[in-house]
Design a protein around this motif. Structure first.
Motif, PDB file in Angstrom:
ATOM      1  N   ALA A   6      -6.386   3.904   2.673  1.00  0.00           N
ATOM      2  CA  ALA A   6      -5.768   2.585   2.615  1.00  0.00           C
ATOM      3  C   ALA A   6      -5.987   1.925   3.982  1.00  0.00           C
ATOM      4  O   ALA A   6      -5.699   2.536   5.071  1.00  0.00           O
ATOM      5  N   HIS A  53       0.415   5.411  -0.808  1.00  0.00           N
ATOM      6  CA  HIS A  53      -0.530   5.912   0.068  1.00  0.00           C
ATOM      7  C   HIS A  53       0.220   6.604   1.427  1.00  0.00           C
ATOM      8  O   HIS A  53       1.328   6.050   1.477  1.00  0.00           O
ATOM      9  N   LEU A  74       0.907  -1.285  -0.065  1.00  0.00           N
ATOM     10  CA  LEU A  74       0.044   0.029  -0.311  1.00  0.00           C
ATOM     11  C   LEU A  74       0.866   1.361   0.009  1.00  0.00           C
ATOM     12  O   LEU A  74       0.693   2.211  -0.707  1.00  0.00           O
ATOM     13  N   THR A  78      -6.999  -2.681  -4.356  1.00  0.00           N
ATOM     14  CA  THR A  78      -5.879  -1.842  -4.339  1.00  0.00           C
ATOM     15  C   THR A  78      -5.547  -1.034  -5.378  1.00  0.00           C
ATOM     16  O   THR A  78      -5.385  -1.584  -6.352  1.00  0.00           O
ATOM     17  N   VAL A  98      -1.222   3.577   6.588  1.00  0.00           N
ATOM     18  CA  VAL A  98      -2.197   2.741   6.176  1.00  0.00           C
ATOM     19  C   VAL A  98      -2.887   2.461   7.555  1.00  0.00           C
ATOM     20  O   VAL A  98      -2.205   2.301   8.684  1.00  0.00           O
TER      21      VAL A  98
END
Length: 336
Positions: free
Chosen positions: A234, A173, A168, A323, A176
């Motif tokens: 995320a 991002h 992620l 994702t 997370v």
């Protein structure tokens, strides 16, 4: 056995060798003996054979819950691997996770005559001073960090979690969020710790942890909180069922997956590819965990006992459609 021997035209010793699966009998003789057994309705007396050999060819399994994917699939793998070795499995679910129940479970398994026990339960009970495992019963533990005292087989929870977080972050991002499993679960604890460590090591902010209980419904309830946060782009869910509930909550709030929020799970249940969108997740090799448990416990039965310690089975990232990079306004430059 004497009747079978007369009908097959062989000695009683040959009948014994065939019924016990020993080598040194020709295939033609084996067929004659088996045909005579079938005609006479003869079945080897497993209880008498157990007394003679000192073994029951049965593995006991103690577990707290049959409602979680991990326990059910691990149990299935253990049963399959045991059958391939000629062993049966006796299952003893423990309704309430207390020390008295654990002691009682081992007592009942002794009465049921097992050669060894595979335990699927939390470490704090196994480490309790009041829980005394029968000294003559060989034990292997699943899903635990009790490797200092027992032979343990487990999925590599930490490595899998770090892979999820890196995936992620590499998409851009900023951080997370984590939808964790229940506090009493060892696996949930290991995954939450690894999530926090991975973010800290990457120099990223660590958001407040949101907790569920492994169920899709708990994922939905926790997901309502996450869906209401515009800074959440995320989420790493500690299992696929909670990820499913999270997807529903995000959809209900108009948060698109993966355009607005990326979601990654853990387990790779058979239905994960049929979620909407298909779920990116960490694949657990339950079959390998079961196989290694049976192999380890049978080595103990055969006096080839492995030392206490932990064998970890690696996970594998399965990338699907849940994702993606974050919205442009939230993106952090990708690493590397």
């Amino acid at each position: 056995m004497a009747d079978v021997a007369r009908l097959a035209g062989v000695s009683s010793q040959t009948v014994s060798r065939v019924s016990n699966g020993y080598a040194g009998v020709t295939e033609e003789t084996r067929r004659q003996v088996l045909a005579a057994m079938k005609e006479l309705g003869y079945r080897p007396n497993s209880a008498a054979r157990a007394l003679k050999r000192g073994e029951f060819r049965t593995i006991g399994v103690i577990t707290f819950s049959l409602s979680t994917t991990g326990n059910v699939r691990t149990l299935e793998a253990i049963a399959t691997s045991a059958a391939a070795e000629g062993y049966a499995v006796t299952l003893l679910p423990v309704a309430v996770p207390t020390q008295d129940e654990v002691r009682g479970a081992f007592s009942r398994l002794e009465e049921l005559a097992v050669d060894a026990v595979i335990v699927i339960m939390e470490v704090h009970l196994l480490d309790a001073a009041t829980v005394v495992l029968p000294p003559h019963v060989q034990v292997v533990v699943v899903d635990s960090d009790a490797g200092g005292h027992y032979t343990v087989v487990d999925t590599d929870q930490s490595s899998g979690t770090r892979t999820a977080v890196r995936h992620l972050l590499d998409l851009g991002h900023r951080t997370v969020w984590h939808l964790a499993g229940p506090e009493e679960s060892f696996a949930a604890q290991r995954r939450a710790d690894a999530w926090r460590d991975a973010l800290t090591e990457a120099g990223r902010p660590v958001p407040p942890l949101v907790r569920g209980d492994w169920s899709a419904e708990s994922g939905y309830r926790a997901g309502l909180e996450l869906a209401a946060r515009p800074d959440c782009t995320a989420v790493f869910a500690a299992n696929d069922q909670m990820a499913l509930g999270l997807l529903r909550a995000l959809h209900g709030h108009g948060r698109r997956v993966p355009q607005d929020v990326s979601v990654i799970g853990f387990d790779d249940i058979p239905e994960a590819g049929s979620f909407l969108p298909p779920l990116t997740t960490l694949h657990q090799d339950f079959a390998e965990v079961g196989r290694l448990c049976v192999r380890a416990v049978l080595r103990k039965v055969r006096d080839e006992a492995p030392e206490p310690g932990v064998t970890l089975v690696p996970t594998r990232l399965v990338t699907r459609e849940s994702t993606a990079p974050p919205p442009a306004a939230e993106a952090t430059p990708r690493r590397g």
